[in-house]
Design a protein around this motif. Structure first.
Motif, PDB file in Angstrom:
ATOM      1  N   PRO A 235       0.804  -1.223   0.000  1.00 42.69           N
ATOM      2  CA  PRO A 235       0.000   0.000   0.000  1.00 42.69           C
ATOM      3  C   PRO A 235       0.839   1.277   0.000  1.00 42.69           C
ATOM      4  CG  PRO A 235      -0.872  -1.574   1.581  1.00 42.69           C
ATOM      5  CD  PRO A 235       0.424  -2.131   1.066  1.00 42.69           C
ATOM      6  N   VAL A 236       2.019   1.242   0.603  1.00 45.17           N
ATOM      7  CA  VAL A 236       2.865   2.433   0.673  1.00 45.17           C
ATOM      8  C   VAL A 236       3.227   2.932  -0.728  1.00 45.17           C
ATOM      9  CG1 VAL A 236       5.059   1.181   0.830  1.00 45.17           C
ATOM     10  CG2 VAL A 236       4.854   3.434   1.867  1.00 45.17           C
ATOM     11  N   LEU A 237       3.248   2.054  -1.699  1.00 40.45           N
ATOM     12  CA  LEU A 237       3.597   2.444  -3.063  1.00 40.45           C
ATOM     13  C   LEU A 237       2.455   3.167  -3.773  1.00 40.45           C
ATOM     14  CD1 LEU A 237       5.504  -0.773  -4.187  1.00 40.45           C
ATOM     15  CD2 LEU A 237       6.460   1.395  -3.359  1.00 40.45           C
ATOM     16  N   GLN A 238       1.285   3.100  -3.207  1.00 37.79           N
ATOM     17  CA  GLN A 238       0.129   3.777  -3.801  1.00 37.79           C
ATOM     18  C   GLN A 238       0.119   5.271  -3.495  1.00 37.79           C
ATOM     19  OE1 GLN A 238      -1.748   2.031  -5.875  1.00 37.79           O
ATOM     20  NE2 GLN A 238      -0.663   0.159  -5.337  1.00 37.79           N
ATOM     21  N   ASP A 239       0.864   5.693  -2.494  1.00 38.48           N
ATOM     22  CA  ASP A 239       0.882   7.089  -2.066  1.00 38.48           C
ATOM     23  C   ASP A 239       1.917   7.888  -2.848  1.00 38.48           C
ATOM     24  OD1 ASP A 239      -1.041   6.398  -0.187  1.00 38.48           O
ATOM     25  OD2 ASP A 239       0.448   6.045   1.374  1.00 38.48           O
ATOM     26  N   ALA A 240       1.739   9.200  -2.867  1.00 40.53           N
ATOM     27  CA  ALA A 240       2.695  10.080  -3.550  1.00 40.53           C
ATOM     28  C   ALA A 240       3.866  10.399  -2.621  1.00 40.53           C
ATOM     29  CB  ALA A 240       1.997  11.365  -3.977  1.00 40.53           C
ATOM     30  N   HIS A 241       5.067  10.412  -3.189  1.00 44.03           N
ATOM     31  CA  HIS A 241       6.286  10.766  -2.462  1.00 44.03           C
ATOM     32  C   HIS A 241       7.111  11.678  -3.351  1.00 44.03           C
ATOM     33  CE1 HIS A 241       5.016   6.863  -0.788  1.00 44.03           C
ATOM     34  NE2 HIS A 241       5.413   7.396   0.360  1.00 44.03           N
ATOM     35  N   ASP A 242       7.877  12.565  -2.731  1.00 41.33           N
ATOM     36  CA  ASP A 242       8.768  13.429  -3.506  1.00 41.33           C
ATOM     37  C   ASP A 242      10.010  12.667  -3.963  1.00 41.33           C
ATOM     38  OD1 ASP A 242       7.321  15.977  -3.216  1.00 41.33           O
ATOM     39  OD2 ASP A 242       7.755  15.680  -1.086  1.00 41.33           O
ATOM     40  N   VAL A 243      10.529  11.823  -3.077  1.00 42.03           N
ATOM     41  CA  VAL A 243      11.740  11.056  -3.361  1.00 42.03           C
ATOM     42  C   VAL A 243      11.523   9.620  -2.881  1.00 42.03           C
ATOM     43  CG1 VAL A 243      14.215  10.801  -2.899  1.00 42.03           C
ATOM     44  CG2 VAL A 243      13.213  13.087  -3.064  1.00 42.03           C
TER      45      VAL A 243
ATOM     46  N   GLU B  84      13.821  -6.799 -11.364  1.00 39.48           N
ATOM     47  CA  GLU B  84      12.394  -6.695 -11.703  1.00 39.48           C
ATOM     48  C   GLU B  84      11.602  -5.811 -10.735  1.00 39.48           C
ATOM     49  OE1 GLU B  84      11.483  -7.785 -14.593  1.00 39.48           O
ATOM     50  OE2 GLU B  84      13.365  -8.838 -14.949  1.00 39.48           O
ATOM     51  N   SER B  85      11.719  -6.086  -9.443  1.00 38.46           N
ATOM     52  CA  SER B  85      10.944  -5.304  -8.466  1.00 38.46           C
ATOM     53  C   SER B  85      11.371  -3.838  -8.407  1.00 38.46           C
ATOM     54  CB  SER B  85      11.013  -5.951  -7.086  1.00 38.46           C
ATOM     55  OG  SER B  85      10.301  -7.172  -7.097  1.00 38.46           O
ATOM     56  N   PRO B  86      12.677  -3.523  -8.361  1.00 38.55           N
ATOM     57  CA  PRO B  86      13.046  -2.103  -8.361  1.00 38.55           C
ATOM     58  C   PRO B  86      12.557  -1.349  -9.601  1.00 38.55           C
ATOM     59  CG  PRO B  86      14.908  -3.428  -7.685  1.00 38.55           C
ATOM     60  CD  PRO B  86      13.849  -4.382  -8.160  1.00 38.55           C
ATOM     61  N   VAL B  87      12.617  -1.992 -10.761  1.00 39.15           N
ATOM     62  CA  VAL B  87      12.147  -1.332 -11.983  1.00 39.15           C
ATOM     63  C   VAL B  87      10.641  -1.105 -11.915  1.00 39.15           C
ATOM     64  CG1 VAL B  87      11.851  -1.613 -14.484  1.00 39.15           C
ATOM     65  CG2 VAL B  87      14.059  -2.128 -13.405  1.00 39.15           C
ATOM     66  N   ARG B  88       9.917  -2.122 -11.465  1.00 36.95           N
ATOM     67  CA  ARG B  88       8.452  -1.992 -11.347  1.00 36.95           C
ATOM     68  C   ARG B  88       8.089  -0.879 -10.360  1.00 36.95           C
ATOM     69  NH1 ARG B  88       5.645  -4.415  -7.479  1.00 36.95           N
ATOM     70  NH2 ARG B  88       7.246  -5.985  -7.174  1.00 36.95           N
ATOM     71  N   ILE B  89       8.766  -0.844  -9.230  1.00 39.49           N
ATOM     72  CA  ILE B  89       8.505   0.194  -8.225  1.00 39.49           C
ATOM     73  C   ILE B  89       8.854   1.566  -8.791  1.00 39.49           C
ATOM     74  CG2 ILE B  89       9.285   1.131  -6.009  1.00 39.49           C
ATOM     75  CD1 ILE B  89       9.581  -1.863  -5.118  1.00 39.49           C
ATOM     76  N   ALA B  90       9.992   1.686  -9.439  1.00 38.19           N
ATOM     77  CA  ALA B  90      10.412   2.978  -9.999  1.00 38.19           C
ATOM     78  C   ALA B  90       9.410   3.484 -11.022  1.00 38.19           C
ATOM     79  CB  ALA B  90      11.795   2.850 -10.627  1.00 38.19           C
ATOM     80  N   GLN B  91       8.933   2.607 -11.886  1.00 34.30           N
ATOM     81  CA  GLN B  91       7.929   3.018 -12.860  1.00 34.30           C
ATOM     82  C   GLN B  91       6.678   3.541 -12.162  1.00 34.30           C
ATOM     83  OE1 GLN B  91       7.984  -0.783 -15.158  1.00 34.30           O
ATOM     84  NE2 GLN B  91       7.866   0.613 -16.920  1.00 34.30           N
ATOM     85  N   GLN B  92       6.267   2.841 -11.153  1.00 31.84           N
ATOM     86  CA  GLN B  92       5.045   3.197 -10.447  1.00 31.84           C
ATOM     87  C   GLN B  92       5.175   4.538  -9.727  1.00 31.84           C
ATOM     88  OE1 GLN B  92       3.759   0.092  -7.824  1.00 31.84           O
ATOM     89  NE2 GLN B  92       1.955   1.214  -7.143  1.00 31.84           N
TER      90      GLN B  92
ATOM     91  N   GLN C  23       7.523   7.018 -10.038  1.00 27.07           N
ATOM     92  CA  GLN C  23       7.867   8.179 -10.851  1.00 27.07           C
ATOM     93  C   GLN C  23       6.646   8.655 -11.620  1.00 27.07           C
ATOM     94  OE1 GLN C  23       8.410   8.814 -14.395  1.00 27.07           O
ATOM     95  NE2 GLN C  23       7.547   6.838 -14.914  1.00 27.07           N
ATOM     96  N   GLY C  24       5.711   7.771 -11.869  1.00 28.97           N
ATOM     97  CA  GLY C  24       4.452   8.160 -12.495  1.00 28.97           C
ATOM     98  C   GLY C  24       3.626   9.084 -11.618  1.00 28.97           C
ATOM     99  N   ARG C  25       3.911   9.091 -10.337  1.00 29.63           N
ATOM    100  CA  ARG C  25       3.232   9.994  -9.396  1.00 29.63           C
ATOM    101  C   ARG C  25       4.117  11.196  -9.072  1.00 29.63           C
ATOM    102  NH1 ARG C  25       1.938   4.977  -7.472  1.00 29.63           N
ATOM    103  NH2 ARG C  25      -0.249   4.473  -7.616  1.00 29.63           N
TER     104      ARG C  25
END
Length: 161
Positions: A51-59, A85-93, A95-97
């Motif tokens: 769930p933490v990945l669903q929120d907006a973060h600056d960095v 795989e996981s770092p790339v997926r997280i980064a895509q997600q 940075q989209g926010r």
């Protein structure tokens, strides 16, 4: 400033969290281990989305990794999932926010003889699994995250004091 540290319970992640909190940043962190106070569970070897990945973060700082060379060699599929795989997926997600992504890598991507390498020098991990995975992650991140939202940090040695 809102900071998310993936791998916040490690040596580097914990230090970054402390420093950011000292500057009054809002800090959230993840850990693959049993959840400690202030950390949310996120195991990069698991495909579930925290769930933490669903929120907006600056960095968002990607510190988590399977970094032991012997473990990466013994379990290459897990190493690929955790380190690529996981770092790339997280980064895509994230940075989209609008988040800026900082990826911790290693100077081992330059191989055994990596002295005095510059950021634009070609990588050559020379068949070692962990540096190869980090080099692959760097390349994939550069392909999917805009340059203005990505920083890759190639560490040499981290010393605990």
């Amino acid at each position: 400033m809102k900071l998310l540290v993936i791998g916040a319970d490690g040596l580097i992640g914990a230090s970054l969290c402390r420093a950011a909190r000292a500057r009054s940043w809002t800090v959230r962190g993840t850990s693959r281990r049993a959840v400690a106070p202030g950390f949310e569970r996120l195991d990069l070897a698991d495909d579930t989305v925290a769930p933490v990945l669903q929120d907006a973060h600056d960095v968002v700082i990607l510190c988590a990794a399977l970094s032991r060379h012997d473990q990466c060699a013994a379990a290459p599929q897990t190493g690929r999932l955790v380190n690529v795989e996981s770092p790339v997926r997280i980064a895509q997600q994230v940075q989209g926010r609008g988040a800026h992504v900082i990826f911790l890598s290693t100077d081992s991507v330059f191989g055994e003889h990596n002295a005095h390498r510059g950021e634009s020098d070609p990588v050559s991990p020379e068949g070692r699994v962990y540096p190869m995975l980090k080099a692959q992650a760097e390349a994939r991140l550069q392909a999917v995250v805009p340059a203005e939202r990505l920083t890759i940090v190639r560490l040499t040695k981290v010393v605990s004091v």
